[in-house]
Every structure is written in structure tokens, then in C-alpha cells.
Scaffold this active site. Sequence first.
Site, PDB file in Angstrom:
ATOM      1  N   GLU A  10       0.833  -1.199   0.000  1.00 19.34           N
ATOM      2  CA  GLU A  10       0.000   0.000   0.000  1.00 19.34           C
ATOM      3  C   GLU A  10       0.870   1.252   0.000  1.00 19.34           C
ATOM      4  O   GLU A  10       0.539   2.254  -0.639  1.00 19.34           O
ATOM      5  CB  GLU A  10      -0.922  -0.028   1.226  1.00 19.34           C
ATOM      6  CG  GLU A  10      -2.193   0.750   1.039  1.00 19.34           C
ATOM      7  CD  GLU A  10      -3.254   0.399   2.081  1.00 19.34           C
ATOM      8  OE1 GLU A  10      -3.012  -0.481   2.929  1.00 19.34           O
ATOM      9  OE2 GLU A  10      -4.325   1.010   2.021  1.00 19.34           O
ATOM     10  N   GLU A  19       2.226   1.668  -3.417  1.00 16.66           N
ATOM     11  CA  GLU A  19       1.149   2.174  -4.267  1.00 16.66           C
ATOM     12  C   GLU A  19       0.951   3.678  -4.058  1.00 16.66           C
ATOM     13  O   GLU A  19       0.788   4.435  -5.023  1.00 16.66           O
ATOM     14  CB  GLU A  19      -0.151   1.419  -3.962  1.00 16.66           C
ATOM     15  CG  GLU A  19      -1.305   1.805  -4.881  1.00 16.66           C
ATOM     16  CD  GLU A  19      -2.626   1.147  -4.494  1.00 16.66           C
ATOM     17  OE1 GLU A  19      -2.650   0.297  -3.581  1.00 16.66           O
ATOM     18  OE2 GLU A  19      -3.645   1.497  -5.129  1.00 16.66           O
ATOM     19  N   CYS A  36      -8.341  -2.062   4.050  1.00 15.02           N
ATOM     20  CA  CYS A  36      -8.182  -3.172   5.007  1.00 15.02           C
ATOM     21  C   CYS A  36      -9.489  -3.591   5.644  1.00 15.02           C
ATOM     22  O   CYS A  36      -9.643  -4.721   6.081  1.00 15.02           O
ATOM     23  CB  CYS A  36      -7.266  -2.773   6.152  1.00 15.02           C
ATOM     24  SG  CYS A  36      -5.770  -1.988   5.644  1.00 15.02           S
ATOM     25  N   SER A  74      -7.266   1.723  -2.427  1.00 16.11           N
ATOM     26  CA  SER A  74      -6.015   1.005  -2.684  1.00 16.11           C
ATOM     27  C   SER A  74      -6.342  -0.377  -3.236  1.00 16.11           C
ATOM     28  O   SER A  74      -7.269  -1.037  -2.762  1.00 16.11           O
ATOM     29  CB  SER A  74      -5.228   0.864  -1.381  1.00 16.11           C
ATOM     30  OG  SER A  74      -4.218  -0.103  -1.536  1.00 16.11           O
ATOM     31  N   LYS A  91     -15.242  -9.793   7.845  1.00 19.23           N
ATOM     32  CA  LYS A  91     -14.132 -10.606   7.326  1.00 19.23           C
ATOM     33  C   LYS A  91     -14.630 -11.960   6.833  1.00 19.23           C
ATOM     34  O   LYS A  91     -14.026 -12.566   5.952  1.00 19.23           O
ATOM     35  CB  LYS A  91     -13.072 -10.813   8.410  1.00 19.23           C
ATOM     36  CG  LYS A  91     -12.226  -9.585   8.690  1.00 19.23           C
ATOM     37  CD  LYS A  91     -11.120  -9.382   7.648  1.00 19.23           C
ATOM     38  CE  LYS A  91     -10.415  -8.056   7.848  1.00 19.23           C
ATOM     39  NZ  LYS A  91      -9.677  -7.622   6.651  1.00 19.23           N
ATOM     40  N   GLU A  95     -15.636 -11.315   3.437  1.00 19.02           N
ATOM     41  CA  GLU A  95     -14.481 -11.011   2.595  1.00 19.02           C
ATOM     42  C   GLU A  95     -13.795 -12.302   2.135  1.00 19.02           C
ATOM     43  O   GLU A  95     -13.406 -12.441   0.969  1.00 19.02           O
ATOM     44  CB  GLU A  95     -13.474 -10.146   3.370  1.00 19.02           C
ATOM     45  CG  GLU A  95     -12.261  -9.743   2.538  1.00 19.02           C
ATOM     46  CD  GLU A  95     -11.211  -8.998   3.359  1.00 19.02           C
ATOM     47  OE1 GLU A  95     -10.767  -7.933   2.914  1.00 19.02           O
ATOM     48  OE2 GLU A  95     -10.822  -9.484   4.440  1.00 19.02           O
ATOM     49  N   GLU A 126     -13.043 -13.404  -5.896  1.00 15.34           N
ATOM     50  CA  GLU A 126     -11.710 -13.037  -6.391  1.00 15.34           C
ATOM     51  C   GLU A 126     -10.604 -13.374  -5.380  1.00 15.34           C
ATOM     52  O   GLU A 126      -9.434 -13.232  -5.703  1.00 15.34           O
ATOM     53  CB  GLU A 126     -11.660 -11.552  -6.775  1.00 15.34           C
ATOM     54  CG  GLU A 126     -11.995 -10.563  -5.693  1.00 15.34           C
ATOM     55  CD  GLU A 126     -13.482 -10.234  -5.597  1.00 15.34           C
ATOM     56  OE1 GLU A 126     -14.315 -11.130  -5.889  1.00 15.34           O
ATOM     57  OE2 GLU A 126     -13.822  -9.106  -5.215  1.00 15.34           O
ATOM     58  N   CYS A 133     -10.463  -1.585  14.549  1.00 23.47           N
ATOM     59  CA  CYS A 133     -10.716  -3.003  14.849  1.00 23.47           C
ATOM     60  C   CYS A 133     -10.833  -3.292  16.339  1.00 23.47           C
ATOM     61  O   CYS A 133     -11.440  -4.292  16.717  1.00 23.47           O
ATOM     62  CB  CYS A 133      -9.605  -3.859  14.274  1.00 23.47           C
ATOM     63  SG  CYS A 133      -9.288  -3.511  12.543  1.00 23.47           S
TER      64      CYS A 133
END
Lengths: 162, 574
Positions: free
Chosen positions: B280, B283, B300, B320, B359, B362, B367, B504
Amino acid sequence: MSETQKCCCGGKNPLEQLDQALVKYKGDKGTLIPALQEAQNIYGYLSKEVLERIACTLEIPISQIYGVVTFYSQFHLNPRGRNIIRVCAGTACHVRGGKAILKAIEDKLGVPAGATTSDLRFTIETVACIGACGLAPVMMINDDTHGRLTPEHVVEILERYK
Amino acid sequence: METVTLTVDGKQVTVPASASVLEACKAAGIKIPSLCYHPELRAEGACRVCVVEIEGVRALPASCVYPVAEGMKVKTNTQRVRKARKTVVELLLANHPDDCLSCQRNLNCELQTIASDLGIREKRFPGEKKKHPLDANNPSLVRDQEKCILCGRCVRACTERQGVNIYSFANRGFDTTVVPAFNQGLDQVPCTYCGQCSSVCPTAAIVEKDDTDLVFAAINDPTKHVIVQTAPSVRVALGEALGMKPGEAVTGQMVAALRRLGFDRVFDTDFSADLTIMEEGAELIHRIQTGGVLPQITSCSPGWVNFIELLYPDLLPHLSTAKSPQQMFGAVVKTYYAEKAGIDPKDIVSVSVMPCTAKKAEAIRPEMRDSGYQDVDYVLTTRELGRMIREAGIEFAQLPAEEFDAPMGISTGAGVIFGSTGGVMEAALRTVAEVLTGKELGCIEFQAVRGLQTMREATVQVGDLPVKVAIVNTLKEARNMMERVRKGEADYHFIEIMACPGGCISGGGQPVPVNPDIRKARQAAIYECDRDAVLRKSHDNPAIKELYDTWLGKPMGEKAHHLLHTHYHPQTRG
């Protein structure tokens, strides 16, 4: 039309009449219920598409609109019949055989109270009292009051409403 | 600040004039039982459990919504008050399922605790029970309306805190429910699966989907090599699920407990947090140097990613392309680690422990299979890990501390601060500053980006470049920021966005309850872990260096691009 194109419901506009009606409610607080009433007057009931358009236009979360619509008995989420039957279930009608009247209607139309016939001819509802206890058992169809009913009589009355 | 003085149970107390009677009681050291009240949400006075007697007031007012006044005399412990509270709770129990012993919230249920505290020993009102189907068609959350006591906390959390507005009260009287629009399942509405509703729910009406049985089954399968990764914030909250006090970092005991549960390797998401910073950060440098889309926004937090995909898809180019640490870890464990350890990736079961319900969703994104397999097989929340440790009979507090396994358990302080709002930003700054200037940082603690406010901004001088950053937490604040980005009013280089308040540390999968004090304690513990770390900059992590040198090549290189980056896309539901 820029507002409706921006709207998440997008696309061609079968809701044009609604969009025109909603213009005057935009940006004001406390306009949800009048907007819902007007929308229901146009379409007869409040479909998901209509409510989503109201949510977009008035910038009110759809969940809250759903809450309001399900709270008030005046709002309907499903299509309603051309003729609304209101069978009185009040005390006077009850003691004079209101239950049998309701059953005769349900049997004749093949749907229970609260439901609409598949041809959209009738919606059956029960009400607690319509203030015509002297005529018990009583029902209303649209704006007509029918009193001193018998199960046989009721079936004949239904024939008059197409 | 204007204050008033009042008497609570004969004791004088001075509180701000804007306080409620409940808050005044708390200040006087008196606990008022309550269900719909939540210290971080608007008081609603719905449940009536918090009633008190106030001299000169005829009825028993709900203390959470009753304002204090000068000279007010409050009594909280009269026969009348106790009887009223008891009746209120008895009426709630009248249509509540009698399945405490097999309920997911057994022993951690506010209704159960209050019923016990108020001394309810019989079911006086055998009421009609509600009948509703379970809403379990999504990977993250399970809604059981039969256990809903209509306190409305989830409605307020989703509306006031997250600005997502999924829930509302619907219908009326006995038929009243708390539901998404049109009584649809959460998979049919723009729910981000952040789980804040499950975090504030006093009962088991909204809980995380429980995957513990699947993980136990994988561990018991001798043909499987089961590895586990633990997110940064789990170590500062897990103790609470096992009877310890908030703010204790239990890293060592957690590792020991995971080994005793039978995981073959105990690794750390902090490792892949360091890896995330490498990617990141690279990037961000690339975007700044090549005139790419700015501000770059972190990716994230999967609740946040769902939010932008559902509600602001036009702004996805800002996100990102780096995968989250969980998913980077998953992609690397079934490729690099499998190769290194000589294990066929099809025999690896990759489990993560996360503070997060989103999560779970996710991990099953189509993908997220760049290893050729589902990169992360099972996601457990901190709460679920707590239950597994209990089920296995492990005496957690007495465990000796153990170390993570190498190489994917090696990490830095920059990795661990991912667990708090501002942490990803600080970790990125530590690395980006050194990479861009080629000079070692003097002070690596960027106090300007720390805190718990839902929106913070800072300008950090990196060489000649003043880097403008913003840190956002809660989705309500994310919405404000997205509106600014859309209007071109957010001239930042880099924005960190976390879906949950505080990041978190109070994610939707963390132990309940969460309140401001607990959140602060968890955050302090995170920064303590960072301070205690030998290495504190991601690019100093020797295991990360080895990964790039021997296998991955360069950050944003071809292999890294394939395994560690992804594309986010607009979502539609319903």
C-alpha cells in the site's frame, strides 16, 4: 429530470406522476406521510418501487419509510381490490351474527379477511365498529353501508359490485 | 459548564446540567439496570427497566431520558421501583424463548443478567411467543427476531453511528419487529456486515455466524495442515471473553491456547499487515509520483469496502488495490509457505481470527482465490475463539506465554497498530517516509494521527513533501468523507477508513460489551504492544525482506500484483 436520473431507481420513468407529486415535498421535514398518502392515491397501494422512489427523492432511509408504512393501517404494501369490503366486527354486530356474515363473504370470494381476490375485484377487511350498530350486522362496500345482513343477502349484494 | 446538584438515595451528587438522571446515578456510584440504554447511543426510554422514583413526580420516570434538575431527590431502591422493574422484565420474558442454556449468548446476555439481578425466579406471565424465521442467508450475521426485545439499540447503532440505516421498527403492538426494509434478509439490503448491531445487541437477536464447529472439524482431520492467523486487535480483547479485565494484551497466552486447540502452525496477521504496508505504501508513492488518483484510501476494513462498493461505487478508483492483511496472508500461506514447508496447498486449511464479522464475507469473495484455492477457509471472530478456548477446557489465564511460529509469525510494531484507528496510517508513514527520503526517522511515533475521534487530519512532512492525511472511523464519518471526496473537497494524499468506531479494537466481532472505557483500554494495549516490539517499521521485518528477496520480487511487482492486489467492484443487492 436530472434528479430522477440521479436517483438509484433510474431508467425510464413509469413513475412520472409520482415524481411530479413529490416535487412539492422535497426538502421539507415532516412530509413523509402526506407524500405516502398521495402516492397511494395515485397507485392504489405502495409498491416497493414507489417507496424506493420516495426514499430517493425525500432522502429518507427506505427502512424508516417501511417502518412508517407498516405502522399505519391506512397504508397498503400490496395491490387492493377495486371494491373494499369492510365487515364490522364490533360488539353489536358480533352478537347479531357478524361472524357468519364474514364467513359467507370469505367462502363466496375464496380469500380470508385481509386478502384481495386474484382478479382484484374485492379486498375483505374487518373493522371494529362503523357506528351503525342499529343496523347490525353491518358492512360497508366502498362508501355504501349495508345493514341487517343475512349470509344469503350478502352474497346477492356482492354481485352488484364489479 | 453549568452543573446541578441533586440527591440520589440520600447522597448528594453534582453533575452537568445536561445529564440524565441515569447518568447522575452512575456518578453517585449507583448502578441502574437498563436494556435499551447504551452509553454511546441516543437515549430512547423504550424498555422502562431503568425507572426510578423522583420526589414530586407522580409516575416512575425512565431515568435514561429524564433530565436532572437542581435539588431533585431521586430514590432508586424502593419497593415500588424494584417491583416495577421486575414486572417490566417479567413481561419481556413472557414472550422470550426459554432456551438460555443452548443460546449463543448464554452467560453473556444482558436480559439474562438483569432477570437474575432482579431476582426473577418464576415465569409469572406465560405469554404467546413470537414466530419468525431466522435470517441466516449471509456469511457474517444471524438474526433471530424471536430473541429481539425491541430495545432498538441496533437501529440506533446502524443509523447514528454507521449512517447505513439498515434497521427500523416495523408493524405495531405485539407484531412489532426490528427489520430491514420489506423484512428482507441482510443479504438483500446494503448491509456492510460490519456487525456493530451484534456488538450492541443485549441478547442473541443479532449474533455472528458461528463457524467454530467447522474449525474443530478441520483440526480433527489428520490429513489437513491447519494454520491460523490472528489479527492485531484480537490480542487486546480476547482476554475479556475469558474473564480477564479490558486492556490486557494476551498475545502469548493466545498463541499457547491456539497450539493447545490443535492448530499446526500459529501465525500472525501482523506479518501480513507489514506486507500490506509494503504494497500500500509503494502504491501511494507510485500514485503521488505519477499523478495517480488521490486521495488513496485504505482497503483493510471489509465493512468499509462493502460500504464504498454498495454506496459510493463511483469513488472506487480511490481505493487502494492492496488486499487486506487477512487476504494477503491467505494468498501467501497457500503459495509461499506451502512451497517452503513442502505441503500441498490443497491440504492446508487456513483459518483466521478476526475482530470482525465482515471478514467472514471477505474470505468468500470469488476473487480471493489467487492461490488457486480459497485463500482463507474459515474466519472466526474473537468471540468465537473465546468460546472454542472455553469448550476445550483451556485455563487461559494460567497459560505460559508462547511465541508465534516463523516465518509468518514474525512482525513489527507497525503491524500491530493496524488494530487501532490511525494505526494503518502511522505504519504507512513510518515506511513511506523512510523509503521516500532514504533517511532513518528520528521519532517514529506519529502522535498527530492517534486518537479516538471519528475524523482526524494531519500534515506530515516527508522530505520536501507535506503529506496530507485523514483518519476516519465509523461509516457515518466515512459517508461524510465520501461526500467531500466526490465534491473534490478532500485534498488529502492518503485517507485511512475503518468501518468500526475506534477501528478493529471495537470491531463487530469483538467481545461485548464495548464502551468508551473499554475501547480506550484496548487502544492503549495496542500501542503498548507497539512500544514493546523490537522492530517497529514494516520494512525492517526480516521475514518480509526474505519473502521479497527470495520469492516475491519487488513491492507492486508482477508476482505481488497477482497475489497481493485485487480489484474492487460495485455491488448491488436485492
